[in-house]
Design an enzyme around this catalytic site. Structure first.
Site, PDB file in Angstrom:
ATOM      1  N   HIS A   1       0.867  -1.179   0.000  1.00 34.80           N
ATOM      2  CA  HIS A   1       0.000   0.000   0.000  1.00 34.80           C
ATOM      3  C   HIS A   1       0.910   1.237   0.000  1.00 34.80           C
ATOM      4  CE1 HIS A   1      -2.829   2.941   1.741  1.00 34.80           C
ATOM      5  NE2 HIS A   1      -3.806   2.101   1.462  1.00 34.80           N
TER       6      HIS A   1
ATOM      7  N   ASP B   1       3.037  -4.731   8.134  1.00 32.61           N
ATOM      8  CA  ASP B   1       1.824  -3.954   7.945  1.00 32.61           C
ATOM      9  C   ASP B   1       0.644  -4.908   8.144  1.00 32.61           C
ATOM     10  OD1 ASP B   1      -0.405  -2.647   7.066  1.00 32.61           O
ATOM     11  OD2 ASP B   1       0.515  -1.810   5.263  1.00 32.61           O
TER      12      ASP B   1
ATOM     13  N   GLN C   1      -4.420  -5.279   6.941  1.00 35.14           N
ATOM     14  CA  GLN C   1      -5.396  -6.221   6.372  1.00 35.14           C
ATOM     15  C   GLN C   1      -5.321  -7.601   7.017  1.00 35.14           C
ATOM     16  OE1 GLN C   1      -7.746  -5.356   4.341  1.00 35.14           O
ATOM     17  NE2 GLN C   1      -7.003  -3.366   3.669  1.00 35.14           N
TER      18      GLN C   1
ATOM     19  N   LYS D   1     -10.543  -0.721  10.337  1.00 36.82           N
ATOM     20  CA  LYS D   1     -10.654  -1.902   9.459  1.00 36.82           C
ATOM     21  C   LYS D   1     -11.054  -3.141  10.253  1.00 36.82           C
ATOM     22  CE  LYS D   1      -7.244  -0.207   6.142  1.00 36.82           C
ATOM     23  NZ  LYS D   1      -8.054   0.156   4.972  1.00 36.82           N
TER      24      LYS D   1
ATOM     25  N   CYS E   1      -4.683   2.348  -3.779  1.00 39.02           N
ATOM     26  CA  CYS E   1      -3.474   2.895  -3.132  1.00 39.02           C
ATOM     27  C   CYS E   1      -2.298   1.930  -3.242  1.00 39.02           C
ATOM     28  CB  CYS E   1      -3.726   3.238  -1.664  1.00 39.02           C
ATOM     29  SG  CYS E   1      -4.906   4.538  -1.451  1.00 39.02           S
TER      30      CYS E   1
HETATM   31  N1  PLP Z   1      -1.710  -0.735   4.617  1.00 38.10           N
HETATM   32  C1  PLP Z   1      -2.618  -1.530   4.065  1.00 38.10           C
HETATM   33  C2  PLP Z   1      -2.243  -2.923   3.659  1.00 38.10           C
HETATM   34  C3  PLP Z   1      -3.926  -1.065   3.861  1.00 38.10           C
HETATM   35  O1  PLP Z   1      -4.839  -1.854   3.313  1.00 38.10           O
HETATM   36  C4  PLP Z   1      -4.245   0.260   4.259  1.00 38.10           C
HETATM   37  C5  PLP Z   1      -5.587   0.808   4.009  1.00 38.10           C
HETATM   38  O2  PLP Z   1      -6.279   0.405   3.107  1.00 38.10           O
HETATM   39  C6  PLP Z   1      -3.259   1.034   4.850  1.00 38.10           C
HETATM   40  C7  PLP Z   1      -2.001   0.502   5.016  1.00 38.10           C
HETATM   41  C8  PLP Z   1      -3.538   2.434   5.312  1.00 38.10           C
HETATM   42  O3  PLP Z   1      -4.465   2.423   6.356  1.00 38.10           O
HETATM   43  P1  PLP Z   1      -5.088   3.773   6.928  1.00 38.10           P
HETATM   44  O4  PLP Z   1      -5.666   4.494   5.740  1.00 38.10           O
HETATM   45  O5  PLP Z   1      -6.136   3.312   7.891  1.00 38.10           O
HETATM   46  O6  PLP Z   1      -4.000   4.539   7.570  1.00 38.10           O
END
Ligand code: PLP
Length: 405
Positions: free
Chosen positions: A117, A194, A197, A220, A363
């Site tokens: 992401h 990370d 998900q 999430k 993203c």
């Molecule tokens: N990392 C991953 C794998 C994600 O799916 C997301 C959000 O979709 C993020 C980071 C960023 O999360 P946030 O927008 O809640 O900061």
């Protein structure tokens, strides 16, 4: 599974019953979480940590109880290792700032993967620019899995940190983070996972996984927006400098010398989101009352069913088809003459039928570029989705495909 606990699922969209399959972007909230927010503001709202008065003490106690719940969820050694942030993005930015300031110098290397992401790419890129360090990328194999042999080749005495997603937000596939951690640690390299998900879908144990850092977002996982977590091993957090300055993170302040607070407050400058943490604690209680293992099993069945049903449609290309997935499935639809139907068009026609999916680059532009498409359609499930939701989605998609021929 407990659909009735989520009031928004009774809403109608364009006159149709809502089928919400955009859970990888954010999940809906159970009534207990919605009630918790109203309770906090209606009954005990006060700033935490500094007050001697009753409400401040209640608020502090509830905020710290929530920290314990997060520590329990992630199986940390202690709750001092849980830092509340604004979300995954904020957690990674904080880590890049703190770890980067202390540990990274010109010529050093940070490793991410092709499927990250943007929030697990850009903060590291910015760090590399600040420090004159180099960002290296783990490539993907033909089947879109991480190329672990190539990763081993990237590790060197210049590597300072590896940061990878446990579950891809686009493909839904589960990455072998344990193996990545083992290989990195063998070279003395720290690893950030990370978990945005993965934590909502899998039972995650940071001690068993042995990651140095893990980041996640409450929204999430049925919790409120504006709250996230940065987990770090105590030995790292003790060693690293604060990423932000202000109230709360200090022990003593003078113009000559400021000293910092103990963990975890050293990393929590300013008034924390204590209403958010309380509500997230309620979300964790809720999830644990169902059981993360049971949720993972149920969602896995749903994801398999979703993929099977998609595969029955003509001219649908599923990415990483047949691979183990947690929550999300990405695909594209082609016309009979082989031309790709733009994912936005598919998404709009699904929306008109009450079905919410996400379309675009999610993203994760470097991954989408790798797939050589303008984007994908992503359907992602949560514990409240049902096979009927998927049947409705497939029927709506069939109709959309016919209209777009
Ligand atoms: N990392 C991953 C794998 C994600 O799916 C997301 C959000 O979709 C993020 C980071 C960023 O999360 P946030 O927008 O809640 O900061």
């Amino acid at each position: 599974m407990r659909r009735e606990d989520f009031p928004i699922l009774n809403e109608k969209v364009h006159g149709r019953a809502l089928v919400y399959l955009d859970n990888a972007a954010t999940t809906q909230k159970p009534q207990v979480v919605i009630d918790a927010i109203a309770e906090a503001y209606g009954k005990w709202n006060a700033n935490v940590h500094r007050g001697v008065h009753h409400l401040s003490q209640v608020a502090t106690q509830k905020h710290e109880e929530a920290r314990k719940k997060v520590a329990g969820l992630l199986h940390t050694q202690s709750e001092e290792e849980i830092i509340f942030t604004k979300g995954t993005t904020d957690s990674i930015n904080m880590l890049a700032r703190s770890f980067g300031d202390a540990m990274v110098k010109a010529g050093d290397e940070i490793i991410v993967s092709q499927l990250e992401h943007h929030s697990n790419i850009v903060p590291w890129q910015m760090l590399c620019e600040r420090k004159g360090a180099v960002l290296k990328v783990i490539p993907l194999r033909e089947d879109l899995s991480l190329d672990i042999e190539a990763f081993e080749g990237l590790l060197s005495e210049k590597t300072r940190l590896v940061s990878v997603a446990q579950v891809s937000n686009v493909l839904g596939i589960v990455n072998p983070v344990e193996e990545i951690i083992r290989l990195a640690h063998a070279r003395g390299v720290a690893v950030c996972v990370d978990g945005a998900q993965s934590v909502p879908h899998l039972a995650v144990d940071v001690q068993e996984m042995d990651c140095d850092f893990l980041v996640m977002s409450a929204h999430k996982m049925y919790g409120p927006t504006g709250l996230g977590v940065l987990y770090g091993k105590k030995e790292w957090l003790d060693k690293l400098p604060p990423a932000e300055g202000g109230g709360e993170m200090i022990e003593h302040v003078s113009f000559e010398k400021t000293t910092y607070n103990v963990l975890p407050y050293k990393f929590e400058a300013g008034t924390p989101n204590y209403v958010g943490s309380y509500a997230f604690g309620k979300a964790i209680d809720y999830v644990q009352s169902v059981g993360l293992e049971a949720i993972a099993k149920y969602e896995h069945e749903l994801a398999v069913y979703l993929e099977e049903q998609l595969a029955l449609l003509p001219n649908v290309r599923i990415y990483a088809a047949g691979r183990e997935k947690a929550g999300a499935v990405s695909f594209n639809v082609y016309r009979e003459d082989g031309v790709l139907i733009h994912p936005f068009d598919v998404g709009v026609l699904l929306d008109r039928q009450g079905v919410a999916v996400r379309t675009g680059h999610h993203c994760a532009e470097p991954l989408i570029d790798h797939l050589q498409v303008p984007g994908t359609v992503r359907a992602s499930v949560a514990m409240y989705n049902t096979k009927e939701d998927i049947d409705t989605f497939i029927a709506a998609l069939r109709k959309a495909i016919m209209m777009l021929q």
